[in-house]
Structures are given as structure tokens and as C-alpha cells.
Design a protein around this motif. Structure first.
Motif, PDB file in Angstrom:
ATOM      1  N   GLY A   1       0.843  -1.181   0.000  1.00  0.00           N
ATOM      2  CA  GLY A   1       0.000   0.000   0.000  1.00  0.00           C
ATOM      3  C   GLY A   1       0.880   1.233   0.000  1.00  0.00           C
TER       4      GLY A   1
ATOM      5  N   TRP B   1      -4.133   1.776  -2.778  1.00  0.00           N
ATOM      6  CA  TRP B   1      -3.847   0.373  -3.062  1.00  0.00           C
ATOM      7  C   TRP B   1      -3.719   0.202  -4.582  1.00  0.00           C
ATOM      8  CZ3 TRP B   1      -3.060  -2.349   1.271  1.00  0.00           C
ATOM      9  CH2 TRP B   1      -3.696  -1.952   2.453  1.00  0.00           C
TER      10      TRP B   1
ATOM     11  N   ARG C   1      -4.100  -1.263  -8.291  1.00  0.00           N
ATOM     12  CA  ARG C   1      -5.084  -2.070  -9.007  1.00  0.00           C
ATOM     13  C   ARG C   1      -4.357  -2.913 -10.052  1.00  0.00           C
ATOM     14  NH1 ARG C   1     -10.410  -1.349  -9.546  1.00  0.00           N
ATOM     15  NH2 ARG C   1     -10.308   0.859  -8.969  1.00  0.00           N
TER      16      ARG C   1
ATOM     17  N   GLU D   1      -5.593 -10.994  -3.058  1.00  0.00           N
ATOM     18  CA  GLU D   1      -6.097 -10.034  -2.079  1.00  0.00           C
ATOM     19  C   GLU D   1      -5.923 -10.649  -0.696  1.00  0.00           C
ATOM     20  OE1 GLU D   1     -10.013  -8.713  -3.027  1.00  0.00           O
ATOM     21  OE2 GLU D   1      -9.440  -8.002  -5.010  1.00  0.00           O
TER      22      GLU D   1
ATOM     23  N   GLN E   1      -4.508  -7.317   4.212  1.00  0.00           N
ATOM     24  CA  GLN E   1      -4.925  -6.182   3.392  1.00  0.00           C
ATOM     25  C   GLN E   1      -6.418  -5.914   3.583  1.00  0.00           C
ATOM     26  OE1 GLN E   1      -5.168  -6.937  -0.818  1.00  0.00           O
ATOM     27  NE2 GLN E   1      -4.482  -4.869  -1.338  1.00  0.00           N
TER      28      GLN E   1
ATOM     29  N   ARG F   1      -8.172  -2.555   5.160  1.00  0.00           N
ATOM     30  CA  ARG F   1      -9.153  -1.776   4.393  1.00  0.00           C
ATOM     31  C   ARG F   1     -10.444  -1.597   5.178  1.00  0.00           C
ATOM     32  NH1 ARG F   1      -9.411  -4.176  -1.607  1.00  0.00           N
ATOM     33  NH2 ARG F   1     -11.168  -2.706  -1.645  1.00  0.00           N
TER      34      ARG F   1
ATOM     35  N   GLN G   1      -9.124   6.189   1.446  1.00  0.00           N
ATOM     36  CA  GLN G   1      -8.383   5.152   0.741  1.00  0.00           C
ATOM     37  C   GLN G   1      -9.011   4.983  -0.636  1.00  0.00           C
ATOM     38  OE1 GLN G   1      -8.742   1.028   2.087  1.00  0.00           O
ATOM     39  NE2 GLN G   1     -10.595   1.518   3.219  1.00  0.00           N
TER      40      GLN G   1
ATOM     41  N   ILE H   1      -8.389   2.659  -4.649  1.00  0.00           N
ATOM     42  CA  ILE H   1      -7.688   1.647  -5.433  1.00  0.00           C
ATOM     43  C   ILE H   1      -7.527   2.197  -6.842  1.00  0.00           C
ATOM     44  CG2 ILE H   1      -7.732  -0.720  -6.279  1.00  0.00           C
ATOM     45  CD1 ILE H   1      -9.685  -1.379  -4.008  1.00  0.00           C
TER      46      ILE H   1
END
Length: 267
Positions: free
Chosen positions: A175, A184, A186, A191, A195, A199, A209, A211
Motif C-alpha cells: 500500500g 492500493w 489495481r 487479495e 490487506q 481496508r 483510501q 484503489i
């Protein structure tokens, strides 16, 4: 005295016969985690991951009740340990790859590992794990990547895909910290449970946050970066290739605290 390392198959101490297939065929799924005071953070996520992996790889999954019974038997009264649960089948082979059934369960119990220290220096490598959405036992590529990085003077490897997007590390997710926000990457990756717990905790805290695709040329945008897995909830990354981060120790410490805010779930 409890042995420092124990190995169980289908609820009993592993025999030579039970391990023979494991030594010859590299096919299966796994998950691993720290047991703290008879509980596990994100245990429901680990069990759900095993269930989906088992169905995809073998066609059927062991029951949750069976897995919990075997974990309790393997722990044998230990309240703190590192557990690795592996699924395999000695019915499935190169000559019988289409076997469908419930896999066998191997559980190893050992002392909890020390978290990775902060200040990790990473070497980027163009690499993608086979079936990246699965936590599977095919680790040759991961070990080769880590070995290559170590021999080049780095601590570990960070993977980029064919489009140059950062995905994941050898055994962990990554991250990035940008001001008060966590970014984060992509891309196709596993996953991780850690993590996911982070999240969820960020959402509970109302923290920012997002992605998005991240490439190596984006690194100067970020104040810092961290890696996370079940053994190391948050470790600060010092550098990726020649890029040195300015430092985000407070942000990384906050990530670790958010991970610890997730409750321990009883086995």
C-alpha cells in the motif's frame, strides 16, 4: 514440553505415508496466520478463502467444523502459535488431474514468526504469479524472485505486470501513503487477509483510501509505502529500485494500529 514444530494430517500427527504425495506433487491451496490467545484476526476470511480455493482446485471443500476441530487438535492447548493450513489430495496426479473430491488437510504448528523489520528495500521485477487470485503452494517463482532480489543487494521483490502496473510482493501486499490517504494498486494479485482487514479498519475510521493503477513512475507522488501480510501487519518500505521514500513512519504505525483494531475471533 510442546515441540517447536508439529505437522498434522487429517487431525492426527503426520505419517511418512501421508506426506509422500506432498513431497512429489506441488498442487494445493493454503492459508497461514498467527494465533494470539486462542484467537485469530480475520479467521473467517482465512476459512472462506480455503473454502473457495478448495472448490476451485478440487471440486469440494472440507467443512468449516472439520477445519476448526483439526486446528484445535493441532494446537493441543497452545494459545500462541503460527498455523499453516494446506489442502491437498493424494488422489489427484498428473495421470488423474480430473479427480473431484474433498481434499485432505495438513496443518503445521510452529512458533509465531518475527514480523519483517521496517526499512525494506525492494527490487521491481516483471512477474505475475500463476492464478494470482489463489494462495496456492506453487512457490518456485516467488522464491526465485526473492533470491534474485537478495543477490542484487535488495531485501525482497516487488512485482509489476505486463502493463507496468505494480501488483504485489513476493509474500505480501503493498500500500502507498499519500498525505492522509492510503492508495492500493489495481492489478491482478492475491487479495490478502491482512490487506482486507486494514481496508475494513480504514473504512471504520473514516479514513481516505482508494484503489487505482500505480506504475513505477508514480512513486514520487507518495510519502511512503508499506507491506502487509498475516505475519507483518505493516512494515515501512524504504525504497523501490532507486527511489527512496521521504518517510511515513507515523502513517505506517497507524496502519499497524488499525490492523490490531480488528477483534480476535475464537477458533
Amino acid at each position: 514440553m510442546v515441540a517447536a514444530f508439529q505437522l498434522w494430517v487429517d487431525g492426527v500427527p503426520a505419517s511418512f505415508e501421508a506426506l509422500t504425495h506432498q513431497a512429489l506433487f506441488n498442487y494445493g491451496a493454503l492459508t497461514s496466520f498467527v494465533v494470539e490467545g486462542d484467537g485469530v484476526r480475520g479467521l473467517d476470511r482465512h476459512l472462506e478463502r480455503l473454502k473457495h480455493s478448495a472448490v476451485e482446485l478440487f471440486g469440494e471443500a472440507p467443512s468449516e467444523e472439520s477445519l476448526r476441530d483439526q486446528m484445535r487438535a493441532a494446537l493441543a492447548g497452545r494459545s500462541d502459535a503460527w498455523l499453516r493450513i494446506s489442502l491437498f489430495s493424494d488422489e489427484l496426479s498428473l495421470r488423474r488431474p480430473d479427480w473431484i473430491g474433498t481434499p485432505r488437510v495438513m496443518i503445521s504448528v510452529s512458533e509465531p514468526p518475527s514480523p519483517l523489520p521496517g526499512g525494506v528495500r525492494l527490487q521491481s521485477q516483471a512477474y505475475g504469479r500463476e492464478a494470482p487470485h489463489l494462495k496456492h503452494v506453487a512457490t518456485m517463482g516467488l522464491l526465485r524472485a526473492r533470491r534474485t532480489a537478495r543477490l542484487a543487494g535488495f531485501d525482497d521483490a516487488l512485482f509489476t505486470d505486463a502493463e507496468g502496473r505494480i501488483s504485489e510482493g513476493s509474500l505480501w501486499n503493498i500500500g502507498f501513503i499519500e498525505g492522509e490517504a492510503v492508495v492500493w494498486p489495481r492489478a491482478s494479485m492475491l487479495e490478502g487477509v491482512a490487506q482486507g482487514l486494514i481496508r475494513n479498519a480504514l473504512d471504520r475510521a473514516g479514513a481516505l483510501q482508494r484503489i487505482e493503477p500505480v506504475v513505477l513512475s508514480d512513486l514520487s507522488r507518495f510519502d511512503g509505502a508499506f507491506l502487509c501480510n498475516s505475519a507483518t501487519p505493516a512494515a515501512e518500505i524504504a525504497a523501490i529500485d532507486s527511489h527512496v521514500f521521504s518517510g511515513a513512519a507515523e502513517g505506517v504505525a497507524r496502519i499497524g494500529a488499525l490492523w490490531r483494531s480488528n477483534p480476535l475471533q475464537p477458533i
